[in-house]
Scaffold this motif. Structure first.
Motif, PDB file in Angstrom:
ATOM      1  N   ALA A  68       0.836  -1.201   0.000  1.00 35.85           N
ATOM      2  CA  ALA A  68       0.000   0.000   0.000  1.00 35.85           C
ATOM      3  C   ALA A  68       0.867   1.246   0.000  1.00 35.85           C
ATOM      4  N   GLU A  69       1.916   1.212   0.820  1.00 31.62           N
ATOM      5  CA  GLU A  69       2.823   2.357   0.879  1.00 31.62           C
ATOM      6  C   GLU A  69       3.435   2.619  -0.491  1.00 31.62           C
ATOM      7  N   LEU A  70       3.843   1.517  -1.097  1.00 33.20           N
ATOM      8  CA  LEU A  70       4.463   1.640  -2.414  1.00 33.20           C
ATOM      9  C   LEU A  70       3.513   2.253  -3.420  1.00 33.20           C
ATOM     10  N   ALA A  71       2.299   1.702  -3.410  1.00 37.65           N
ATOM     11  CA  ALA A  71       1.308   2.200  -4.368  1.00 37.65           C
ATOM     12  C   ALA A  71       1.066   3.676  -4.147  1.00 37.65           C
ATOM     13  N   ALA A  72       0.982   4.048  -2.873  1.00 30.91           N
ATOM     14  CA  ALA A  72       0.719   5.451  -2.559  1.00 30.91           C
ATOM     15  C   ALA A  72       1.877   6.324  -3.024  1.00 30.91           C
ATOM     16  N   GLU A  73       3.086   5.835  -2.768  1.00 34.70           N
ATOM     17  CA  GLU A  73       4.246   6.634  -3.147  1.00 34.70           C
ATOM     18  C   GLU A  73       4.359   6.739  -4.659  1.00 34.70           C
ATOM     19  N   GLU A  74       4.078   5.596  -5.291  1.00 35.79           N
ATOM     20  CA  GLU A  74       4.119   5.557  -6.746  1.00 35.79           C
ATOM     21  C   GLU A  74       3.178   6.614  -7.314  1.00 35.79           C
ATOM     22  N   GLU A  75       1.975   6.626  -6.765  1.00 29.47           N
ATOM     23  CA  GLU A  75       0.985   7.557  -7.265  1.00 29.47           C
ATOM     24  C   GLU A  75       1.388   8.986  -6.947  1.00 29.47           C
ATOM     25  N   ALA A  76       1.888   9.187  -5.717  1.00 27.92           N
ATOM     26  CA  ALA A  76       2.269  10.537  -5.328  1.00 27.92           C
ATOM     27  C   ALA A  76       3.326  11.084  -6.272  1.00 27.92           C
ATOM     28  N   ARG A  77       4.296  10.233  -6.590  1.00 31.24           N
ATOM     29  CA  ARG A  77       5.364  10.682  -7.472  1.00 31.24           C
ATOM     30  C   ARG A  77       4.838  10.977  -8.861  1.00 31.24           C
ATOM     31  N   ARG A  78       3.939  10.101  -9.305  1.00 31.23           N
ATOM     32  CA  ARG A  78       3.385  10.310 -10.632  1.00 31.23           C
ATOM     33  C   ARG A  78       2.627  11.629 -10.674  1.00 31.23           C
ATOM     34  N   GLU A  79       1.802  11.817  -9.639  1.00 29.08           N
ATOM     35  CA  GLU A  79       1.014  13.049  -9.609  1.00 29.08           C
ATOM     36  C   GLU A  79       1.921  14.257  -9.526  1.00 29.08           C
ATOM     37  N   ALA A  80       2.969  14.123  -8.713  1.00 27.60           N
ATOM     38  CA  ALA A  80       3.896  15.243  -8.575  1.00 27.60           C
ATOM     39  C   ALA A  80       4.504  15.582  -9.925  1.00 27.60           C
ATOM     40  N   ALA A  81       4.905  14.554 -10.636  1.00 26.29           N
ATOM     41  CA  ALA A  81       5.524  14.792 -11.938  1.00 26.29           C
ATOM     42  C   ALA A  81       4.514  15.379 -12.907  1.00 26.29           C
ATOM     43  N   LEU A  82       3.298  14.857 -12.860  1.00 26.27           N
ATOM     44  CA  LEU A  82       2.302  15.273 -13.844  1.00 26.27           C
ATOM     45  C   LEU A  82       1.810  16.695 -13.592  1.00 26.27           C
ATOM     46  N   SER A  83       1.897  17.121 -12.345  1.00 27.06           N
ATOM     47  CA  SER A  83       1.325  18.428 -12.072  1.00 27.06           C
ATOM     48  C   SER A  83       2.369  19.540 -12.142  1.00 27.06           C
ATOM     49  N   THR A  84       3.619  19.169 -12.365  1.00 28.24           N
ATOM     50  CA  THR A  84       4.642  20.201 -12.454  1.00 28.24           C
ATOM     51  C   THR A  84       4.934  20.518 -13.906  1.00 28.24           C
ATOM     52  N   SER A  85       4.685  21.738 -14.275  1.00 24.13           N
ATOM     53  CA  SER A  85       4.989  22.127 -15.644  1.00 24.13           C
ATOM     54  C   SER A  85       6.490  22.118 -15.852  1.00 24.13           C
ATOM     55  N   LEU A  86       6.883  21.651 -17.014  1.00 22.57           N
ATOM     56  CA  LEU A  86       8.316  21.623 -17.307  1.00 22.57           C
ATOM     57  C   LEU A  86       8.867  23.036 -17.378  1.00 22.57           C
ATOM     58  N   PHE A  87       7.984  23.961 -17.720  1.00 26.84           N
ATOM     59  CA  PHE A  87       8.472  25.339 -17.844  1.00 26.84           C
ATOM     60  C   PHE A  87       8.781  25.922 -16.482  1.00 26.84           C
ATOM     61  N   SER A  88       7.956  25.586 -15.507  1.00 23.34           N
ATOM     62  CA  SER A  88       8.226  26.102 -14.169  1.00 23.34           C
ATOM     63  C   SER A  88       9.552  25.545 -13.675  1.00 23.34           C
ATOM     64  N   LYS A  89       9.917  24.385 -14.185  1.00 20.65           N
ATOM     65  CA  LYS A  89      11.158  23.749 -13.797  1.00 20.65           C
ATOM     66  C   LYS A  89      12.344  24.455 -14.449  1.00 20.65           C
ATOM     67  N   PHE A  90      12.114  24.873 -15.669  1.00 20.82           N
ATOM     68  CA  PHE A  90      13.253  25.344 -16.447  1.00 20.82           C
ATOM     69  C   PHE A  90      13.356  26.847 -16.568  1.00 20.82           C
ATOM     70  N   VAL A  91      12.236  27.517 -16.454  1.00 21.33           N
ATOM     71  CA  VAL A  91      12.299  28.962 -16.610  1.00 21.33           C
ATOM     72  C   VAL A  91      12.504  29.581 -15.244  1.00 21.33           C
ATOM     73  N   PRO A  92      13.673  30.135 -14.990  1.00 22.32           N
ATOM     74  CA  PRO A  92      13.878  30.757 -13.695  1.00 22.32           C
ATOM     75  C   PRO A  92      13.047  32.039 -13.617  1.00 22.32           C
ATOM     76  N   SER A  93      12.148  32.089 -12.674  1.00 18.13           N
ATOM     77  CA  SER A  93      11.333  33.288 -12.544  1.00 18.13           C
ATOM     78  C   SER A  93      12.200  34.389 -11.944  1.00 18.13           C
ATOM     79  N   PRO A  94      11.880  35.637 -12.218  1.00 17.79           N
ATOM     80  CA  PRO A  94      12.739  36.740 -11.798  1.00 17.79           C
ATOM     81  C   PRO A  94      12.985  36.747 -10.288  1.00 17.79           C
ATOM     82  N   SER A  95      12.041  36.256  -9.505  1.00 14.79           N
ATOM     83  CA  SER A  95      12.212  36.320  -8.051  1.00 14.79           C
ATOM     84  C   SER A  95      13.273  35.344  -7.569  1.00 14.79           C
ATOM     85  N   THR A  96      13.401  34.224  -8.231  1.00 17.02           N
ATOM     86  CA  THR A  96      14.364  33.239  -7.745  1.00 17.02           C
ATOM     87  C   THR A  96      15.792  33.584  -8.162  1.00 17.02           C
TER      88      THR A  96
END
Lengths: 400, 774
Positions: A68-96
């Motif tokens: 169960a833990e594995l399944a939950a973690e698997e899903e959490a990671r998938r969701e985390a990956a799916l909900s993060t835009s690649l642009f937010s990852k790569f485009v440094p916003s002026p504040s950072t």
């Protein structure tokens, strides 16, 4: 892969320098970025801290996770990956960008700059073609999408609309129950309250069970004593004490149970005090079932027609022979395990007892033992007389 | 596919309006026909137009003027005794088929079609399946384009290989020519065309590949995009390309054919192109919804099928499910229940046929068998049930279906650039799909469609249109193709439905890591070479680099095996034996190597002269897929030879034989690597994407290493990697140093593991270096 990227010794610039040199250059080129980032970042970790951290991390890593833990973690990671835009990852916003160089602003912890923030080559190529992050692709005539299609994983075979229907029903039920706004807060508390109550009830049920076992054991010893005289008294008492302790902790004791089944199997259920009759009854039922199954298995290995419930008196010997029933086992009385004859009968007294709340049942059990054996379930001790001097009282709280 | 023939025969039998007695006479004559043109029969060409000269024989076509022909003219040519295209006499079969063709819905609008065709460059044509558009329109165009006069071909694209092949065969029969001559087809790894070919059916992907070397598609005078409503990736790209080419080439005509629905979208996309619609031959279909959502759609589907069988009048049933396993399960359950029904309540007999893509063609054909006869005279009528994936939704026409059961799901490819997962997932269908499915019930007579969801769910939960494939795919291959096609500005490329920008970014990045594109986005030499292979870029790059690892022969075999459906057969009733057989080929270090072993065994048995079908059957291998892998291998080998990629092997005795292969895999698949979470765990984490995965249970790797390379990421309710091979992490740093540049890694276990390995390698090299210096 081209050969140039793969084989550093043949790659371009330094034709005849030995490989070590070449390789050293490479590492130096790598070093600065990592060291600066670590210097500008967190305080330096001492070796002790580091060792502890590593040990801790190792322990976490070494533990085998449950499915169960594995399944939950698997899903959490998938969701985390799916909900993060690649642009937010790569485009440094002026504040950072500035906070990257000046780590002084401690109040607002800057989001950890992703190591890749500097550049995505893909994005750079697209920028060269005139792409602006946030816009869609295409010639502009059509409304392009800016987000990838969401992935939703369906498990099971629920039909379309079932989930939303369920949600709708729940919502409607909640609405029907009363004004939502007020209810919401109460519900939250009600939820905690309910959880607490349920936990408490479960605990009480366990105690009822334990108390029933103790009561049964004491009654039994009492009877044995009455029957066998005082010779065994001391040892018997000690054993009761022991089994009580065990019952109280784990709620089950094979040794004592074996002893009991021997004695109570011949008693009608009605004669057992209602406070722990339920315990005996369920045990008997389980036992009967087990024995019937056993019998069935035994008989079916010989002949499938020989069910313990089916004896056809009309069969003559030939029939019996033909049906494979003429073995001696046919005449074996399978009802040897008839112990509580009234097992199938209605028992209004017991039913009534069972409808009581667990704390009431427990109270009665405690009372029963006090009255009959001068025993306090909470003190775990026998008293000499009905006064029960030294026992703080009837309830658990009083024993705190 | 024989389906079309069956259908044809059936229709001709039903066809009662045989007004043209002349044709029969001619046909009789035709039977006894002399080999060459018979002047005594010339009067049958009513207007006597067949006197012109056309090369070595006279043909009615000689009088035709390109882009000025009429339907009547063409009909006359078709009616003539001799084949206007070959000069050979027409066969009896030709006239039989011709009669059927004239009965198709499109035929009535032939003149209307030609009028529009003459007056526009781009035409949108809408006609439901069964209208005859796929077979007839290209022939109408043929009689108008007259390819023999200018040497330009007519292309008609199909989304599926099977369709391209079967339609080409059908049209070859209709034109009374040999397949591969005047009419041919071209699909990936198989080209059946010749110098005489005028009409070419091809997969859309194949046309795209062709155009990489012919940016203007100058070989063609007319391009027909069929089944455009399916919106395959290649069709979408072709539409965008053709839009550009049409501007450059005014002589090129384009027809976009679709099955109803979003015709307007096509029209507006192609500068408001004119539309011609042909009504399908359909009957009304009554639609039923369930009052409540279903808890288990499979069970509900089985129940519904049985209920139809018990209560509804004669007529076959089509049930849509999602995949092989589910379909086989349903078939079993239905068959069992029906047996009970027959015994208990005197129900009619029922045949149950599964239908899915990986089913051998012979089994697929069985769906066209007739429904069983009643068990006894006067008994309840028999019925057939076809349990199918969405193949039966558009691409296949099965006559006799009156009832459709639609649970509302299908397996759809999905890709998300954020986690780089490309997988088949069971998802709700779209409203358009649901309508299409329902329509299948009304092909022969009024029918019924049972939707296993509520009307409200239909309205609220189903999306309008299925997402086009381009939004659901990894675009690495497409971007490479577009680059090769000379499309510079990918960002503003005029696609009907542009994909998400992140998808494009990922694709560019992947190609950059594969060194197919340089940092400026320009095609590299390797990229150009990779685009020559009809393969995914990673596979192509792996193949091109394989000589450097001294194992290009082996990698070529592996690539071929990965390009065909699974060669392993695992029937439900013999799983254990199948697994045991597979173990014979198993290589402990990798499924790729196991595949190779099986292939080598296959080739070995072949050289021994064994009966290969039997051998495969005994070894639980798919003869069909192994043979096609063999074919693919031959094709790829030819491409390699053309580009001077040497074919080499490490001697089998060499201890590095398998190691070299494992290393070579990484040259293409270094982005598909996973590291074990800890040494006692079964869980792996994919590099850079940080997804938790397990190795698919089908693996033959007995002692998995801490690092594996995988061929695909499978997403079901669990996440798996399938076809894995053990690798050493040092190889990653050596073979793909750019991708494994530690600075590009986010902090985590993988980074620290790789750092440790880097240090180790450094130390080792330092020792070696100092040793050699001494």
């Amino acid at each position: 892969m081209t050969s140039t990227t793969k084989d550093p010794s043949t790659s371009g610039a330094s034709p005849d320098s030995d490989s070590e040199d070449d390789y050293m250059k490479m590492t130096f080129a790598d070093e600065p970025s990592t060291t600066t980032s670590s210097k500008s970042g967190k305080p330096i970790e001492t070796s002790l801290q580091r060792r502890l951290r590593l040990q801790r991390e190792g322990e976490i890593r070494g533990r085998v996770k449950s499915k169960a833990e594995l399944a939950a973690e698997e899903e959490a990671r998938r969701e985390a990956a799916l909900s993060t835009s690649l642009f937010s990852k790569f485009v440094p916003s002026p504040s950072t960008a500035p906070s990257f160089t000046s780590p002084s602003s401690a109040t607002v912890p800057p989001p950890p700059p992703p190591p890749t923030a500097a550049k995505s080559k893909g994005l750079a190529m697209m920028a060269k073609m005139g792409f602006v992050p946030g816009n869609a692709l295409g010639a502009g005539a059509t409304e392009g999408r800016t987000e990838p299609i969401k992935i939703s994983i369906k498990d099971g075979r629920e039909g379309i609309g079932l989930e939303s229907d369920r949600k709708r029903k729940m919502r409607e039920a909640a609405e029907a129950a009363g004004e939502m706004a007020k209810k919401a807060r109460v519900d939250e508390e009600g939820y905690r309250e309910r959880l607490r109550r349920e936990r408490e009830e479960a605990r009480l049920e366990r105690q009822v069970l334990a108390a029933q076992k103790v009561a049964e054991g004491m009654d039994e010893d009492h009877e044995n004593e009455a029957r066998g005289g005082g010779g065994e008294k001391g040892s018997g008492e000690g054993e009761v004490q022991k089994s009580e302790e065990r019952d109280d902790t784990d709620g089950g004791n094979s040794q004592s149970r074996r002893r009991r089944t021997r004695t109570d199997s011949c008693r009608p259920l009605r004669s057992i005090p209602v406070v722990y009759r339920g315990l005996i009854r369920s045990r008997e039922e389980a036992r009967r079932e087990a024995m019937m199954r056993h019998d069935l298995e035994q008989s079916s290995t010989l002949s499938s027609t020989r069910l313990p419930t089916y004896v056809d008196d009309e069969l003559d010997m030939d029939d019996k022979h033909a049906l494979g029933k003429d073995t001696t086992t046919v005449h074996r009385p399978w009802n040897t395990y008839v112990m509580a004859e009234d097992l199938d009968e209605e028992d209004p007294e017991l039913d009534e007892f069972n409808t009581l709340s667990p704390d009431e049942r427990l109270r009665r059990l405690v009372q029963y033992m006090r009255n009959k054996h001068h025993y306090c379930f909470w003190c775990k001790a026998n008293y000499d007389d009905a006064e029960m001097d030294g026992c703080p009282g009837l309830t658990e709280e009083e024993h705190d | 596919m024989a389906s079309h023939d069956d259908k044809g025969v059936k229709r001709s039998n039903m066809d009662g309006n045989d007004q043209d007695s002349k044709r029969i006479k001619r046909a009789e004559n035709g039977d006894a026909a002399p080999e060459k043109y018979n002047p005594y029969l010339a009067h049958l060409n009513e207007d006597g137009n067949g006197n012109g000269t056309n090369g070595d024989f006279e043909s009615p076509l000689d009088a035709f003027e390109r882009h000025k022909t009429t339907a009547a003219q063409a009909a006359q040519a078709e009616d003539s005794e001799l084949n206007p295209w070959t000069g050979q006499p027409h066969s009896q079969r030709y006239f039989d088929i011709l009669k059927v063709r004239r009965d198709l819905p499109v035929h009535k609008q032939r003149q209307e079609f030609l009028d529009m065709y003459h007056n526009t460059q781009i035409l949108v044509f809408v006609g439901e399946t069964g209208s005859g558009k796929t077979t007839q329109i290209p022939q109408y165009v043929l009689y108008d384009e007259l390819p023999h006069t200018n040497g330009k071909l007519i292309a008609c694209t199909q989304p599926r290989r099977v369709a391209a092949m079967s339609v080409a065969q059908r049209v070859a029969n209709e034109l009374d020519v040999e397949l591969g001559q005047e009419v041919g087809y071209s699909i990936r790894f198989e080209n059946r065309t010749g110098p005489k070919t005028m009409l070419k059916y091809m997969t859309d992907g194949q046309l795209l590949r062709e155009s990489m070397h012919d940016h203007d598609m100058s070989r063609y005078s007319c391009i027909i995009l069929d089944e455009a409503h399916e919106r395959t990736l290649a069709t979408d790209i072709l539409m965008a390309l053709l839009k550009q080419i049409a501007a450059r080439r005014s002589d090129l005509k384009i027809i976009v054919m679709s099955a109803t629905l979003d015709a307007q979208k096509f029209q507006s996309y192609f500068y408001n192109a004119p539309l011609l619609a042909v009504p399908g031959r359909t009957h009304p279909v009554e639609i039923f919804y369930t009052p409540e959502p279903e808890r288990d759609y499979l069970e509900a589907a089985v129940r519904t099928v049985l209920q139809i069988h018990a209560t509804e009048p004669e007529g076959d049933i089509l049930l849509f499910l999602t995949g092989e396993e589910e379909i086989e399960d349903a078939c079993r359950r239905i068959s069992l229940e029906v047996d009970d029904m027959i015994r208990e309540s005197d129900a009619g007999p029922m045949k149950v046929y599964p239908l899915y893509g990986t089913l051998p063609p012979a089994h697929q054909q069985r769906i066209f068998e007739k429904a069983p006869e009643p068990l006894r005279k006067g008994g309840r009528p028999g019925r057939k049930v076809i349990v199918s994936t969405n193949i039966a939704e558009t691409s296949l026409t099965i006559d006799g279906i009156v009832y459709v059961v639609d649970p509302g799901f299908s397996k759809q490819k999905i890709y998300n650039p954020r986690s780089r997962v490309e997988s088949l997932l069971v998802s709700p269908i779209s409203k358009a799909s649901a309508q299409q499915r329902a329509g299948r019930a009304g092909r022969t007579r009024p029918g019924k469609c049972f939707r296993l969801y509520t009307e409200k769910a239909f309205k609220k939960e189903l999306i309008e249109q299925t997402y086009p494939e381009i939004l659901r795919s990894n675009l690495a291959n497409t971007v490479l193709e577009l680059k090769k096609l000379g499309v510079e500005d990918l960002v503003h490329f005029d696609l009907m439905d542009p994909p998400a920008p992140e998808t494009m970014m990922r694709a560019l990045e992947e190609l950059n890591y594969l060194a197919c594109l340089d940092d400026d986005g320009e095609l590299t030499r390797l990229g150009g070479l990779a685009s020559e292979f009809p393969l995914d870029p990673a596979l192509a790059v792996m193949l091109i680099s394989s000589p450097e690892f001294y194992c290009s022969n082996e990698i070529l075999s592996i690539v071929s095996l990965l390009s065909v459906p699974s060669i392993w057969v695992r029937p439900n009733n013999a799983r254990k034996r199948a697994d045991e057989m597979k173990m014979q080929f198993a290589h402990p270090d990798g499924d790729h190597l196991t595949l190779l072993n099986a292939y080598h065994a296959f080739k070995g048995a072949e050289t021994n002269g064994d009966d290969m079908k039997r051998w495969c059957h005994e070894h639980f291998l798919s003869y069909r897929h192994l043979s096609s892998a063999d074919n693919v291998r031959a094709q790829l080998k030819r491409i390699m030879e053309t580009h001077d990629i040497s074919l080499v092997s490490t001697p089998f005795q060499d201890k590095n034989y398998y190691t070299n292969i494992r290393r070579a895999l990484l040259a293409g698949f270094f982005m598909q690597v996973a590291m074990r979470e800890s040494s006692n765990s079964k869980v792996y984490k994919t590099v850079k994407d940080d997804q938790l995965v397990m190795i698919h249970p089908s693996t033959s790797v007995t002692s998995p290493y801490d690092w594996v390379v995988y061929n695909e990421f499978v997403l079901t309710t669990k996440q798996y990697v399938r076809t894995v091979t053990n690798i050493r992490p040092e190889w990653l740093l050596e073979i793909a140093p750019v991708y494994y540049d530690l600075d590009t890694f986010e902090k985590g276990e993988i980074k620290s593991a790789l750092t440790r390995i880097t240090d180790k390698v450094k130390r080792r090299q330092a020792i070696k270096g100092s040793g050699s210096a001494r």
